[in-house]
Design a protein around this motif. Sequence first.
Motif, PDB file in Angstrom:
ATOM      1  N   ASP A  25       0.835  -1.194   0.000  1.00  0.00           N
ATOM      2  CA  ASP A  25       0.000   0.000   0.000  1.00  0.00           C
ATOM      3  C   ASP A  25       0.880   1.257   0.000  1.00  0.00           C
ATOM      4  O   ASP A  25       1.753   1.402   0.848  1.00  0.00           O
ATOM      5  CB  ASP A  25      -0.905  -0.006   1.235  1.00  0.00           C
ATOM      6  N   GLU A  26       0.632   2.154  -0.924  1.00  0.00           N
ATOM      7  CA  GLU A  26       1.456   3.363  -1.033  1.00  0.00           C
ATOM      8  C   GLU A  26       1.267   4.331   0.135  1.00  0.00           C
ATOM      9  O   GLU A  26       2.048   5.263   0.306  1.00  0.00           O
ATOM     10  CB  GLU A  26       1.183   4.076  -2.356  1.00  0.00           C
ATOM     11  N   ARG A  27       0.246   4.107   0.952  1.00  0.00           N
ATOM     12  CA  ARG A  27       0.015   4.972   2.114  1.00  0.00           C
ATOM     13  C   ARG A  27       0.869   4.588   3.323  1.00  0.00           C
ATOM     14  O   ARG A  27       0.880   5.289   4.322  1.00  0.00           O
ATOM     15  CB  ARG A  27      -1.469   4.932   2.517  1.00  0.00           C
ATOM     16  N   ALA A  46      -7.346   6.097  10.313  1.00  0.00           N
ATOM     17  CA  ALA A  46      -8.471   6.940   9.892  1.00  0.00           C
ATOM     18  C   ALA A  46      -9.110   6.546   8.551  1.00  0.00           C
ATOM     19  O   ALA A  46     -10.339   6.472   8.468  1.00  0.00           O
ATOM     20  CB  ALA A  46      -8.050   8.407   9.863  1.00  0.00           C
ATOM     21  N   PRO A  47      -8.344   6.273   7.500  1.00  0.00           N
ATOM     22  CA  PRO A  47      -8.988   5.929   6.230  1.00  0.00           C
ATOM     23  C   PRO A  47      -9.832   4.653   6.303  1.00  0.00           C
ATOM     24  O   PRO A  47     -10.880   4.557   5.664  1.00  0.00           O
ATOM     25  CB  PRO A  47      -7.828   5.751   5.257  1.00  0.00           C
ATOM     26  N   HIS A  51     -13.846   4.500   5.793  1.00  0.00           N
ATOM     27  CA  HIS A  51     -14.452   3.600   4.808  1.00  0.00           C
ATOM     28  C   HIS A  51     -15.608   2.794   5.419  1.00  0.00           C
ATOM     29  O   HIS A  51     -16.586   2.485   4.745  1.00  0.00           O
ATOM     30  CB  HIS A  51     -13.396   2.661   4.218  1.00  0.00           C
ATOM     31  N   ALA A  52     -15.499   2.477   6.701  1.00  0.00           N
ATOM     32  CA  ALA A  52     -16.582   1.754   7.385  1.00  0.00           C
ATOM     33  C   ALA A  52     -17.802   2.651   7.591  1.00  0.00           C
ATOM     34  O   ALA A  52     -18.906   2.167   7.796  1.00  0.00           O
ATOM     35  CB  ALA A  52     -16.090   1.226   8.730  1.00  0.00           C
ATOM     36  N   GLU A  53     -17.620   3.964   7.526  1.00  0.00           N
ATOM     37  CA  GLU A  53     -18.675   4.961   7.702  1.00  0.00           C
ATOM     38  C   GLU A  53     -19.401   4.823   9.044  1.00  0.00           C
ATOM     39  O   GLU A  53     -20.540   4.347   9.108  1.00  0.00           O
ATOM     40  CB  GLU A  53     -19.690   4.909   6.555  1.00  0.00           C
ATOM     41  N   PRO A  54     -18.754   5.258  10.137  1.00  0.00           N
ATOM     42  CA  PRO A  54     -19.438   5.238  11.433  1.00  0.00           C
ATOM     43  C   PRO A  54     -20.750   6.025  11.364  1.00  0.00           C
ATOM     44  O   PRO A  54     -20.833   7.057  10.699  1.00  0.00           O
ATOM     45  CB  PRO A  54     -18.447   5.932  12.369  1.00  0.00           C
ATOM     46  N   ALA A  77      -9.963   9.508  19.274  1.00  0.00           N
ATOM     47  CA  ALA A  77      -8.663   8.859  19.516  1.00  0.00           C
ATOM     48  C   ALA A  77      -8.414   7.766  18.486  1.00  0.00           C
ATOM     49  O   ALA A  77      -7.299   7.624  17.969  1.00  0.00           O
ATOM     50  CB  ALA A  77      -8.601   8.293  20.926  1.00  0.00           C
ATOM     51  N   ALA A  78      -9.444   6.986  18.163  1.00  0.00           N
ATOM     52  CA  ALA A  78      -9.302   5.924  17.170  1.00  0.00           C
ATOM     53  C   ALA A  78      -9.006   6.508  15.786  1.00  0.00           C
ATOM     54  O   ALA A  78      -8.184   5.967  15.045  1.00  0.00           O
ATOM     55  CB  ALA A  78     -10.558   5.064  17.128  1.00  0.00           C
ATOM     56  N   GLN A  79      -9.655   7.610  15.450  1.00  0.00           N
ATOM     57  CA  GLN A  79      -9.439   8.239  14.149  1.00  0.00           C
ATOM     58  C   GLN A  79      -8.009   8.746  13.989  1.00  0.00           C
ATOM     59  O   GLN A  79      -7.517   8.864  12.876  1.00  0.00           O
ATOM     60  CB  GLN A  79     -10.425   9.394  13.945  1.00  0.00           C
TER      61      GLN A  79
END
Length: 121
Positions: A25-27, A46-47, A51-54, A77-79
């Motif tokens: 992965d380039e990230r 965060a990405p 993507h899961a869209e809380p 904090a998780a983000q």
Amino acid sequence: MEAIILITGKVNHTVTLDPTLWIFDERRFEMKEYFPDIDGLGMEFAPFLAHAEPQVDADHVVLHQQDGTQIPLSLKAAQQAILQFAEQGKPIGSDGPALFYLNDGSHRNQPIGSIRKVEVK
């Protein structure tokens, strides 16, 4: 040992993470970019969480470890968390598949490992 981490709960999409594939992965980045004294490769969490869209009423997550331990964290904090997926060129071993670091460095000496699921609540 399973090599996946699920993002579940109050999300619009359940996401399955396989940190063993992040080497491509380039990230990815060197952990030293965030924590100068830590070797290895990492990814921002965060990405994947985005993507899961809380859902709009979600305000925290619970990290579920392999041994059944549950660690609550604020959604913010998780983000901002960093997941380390490789150390010395190899996947994270018995504490893997990834180590969870809070961006504020409070867990830098004892990252959260053996995560099997991140439950958004």
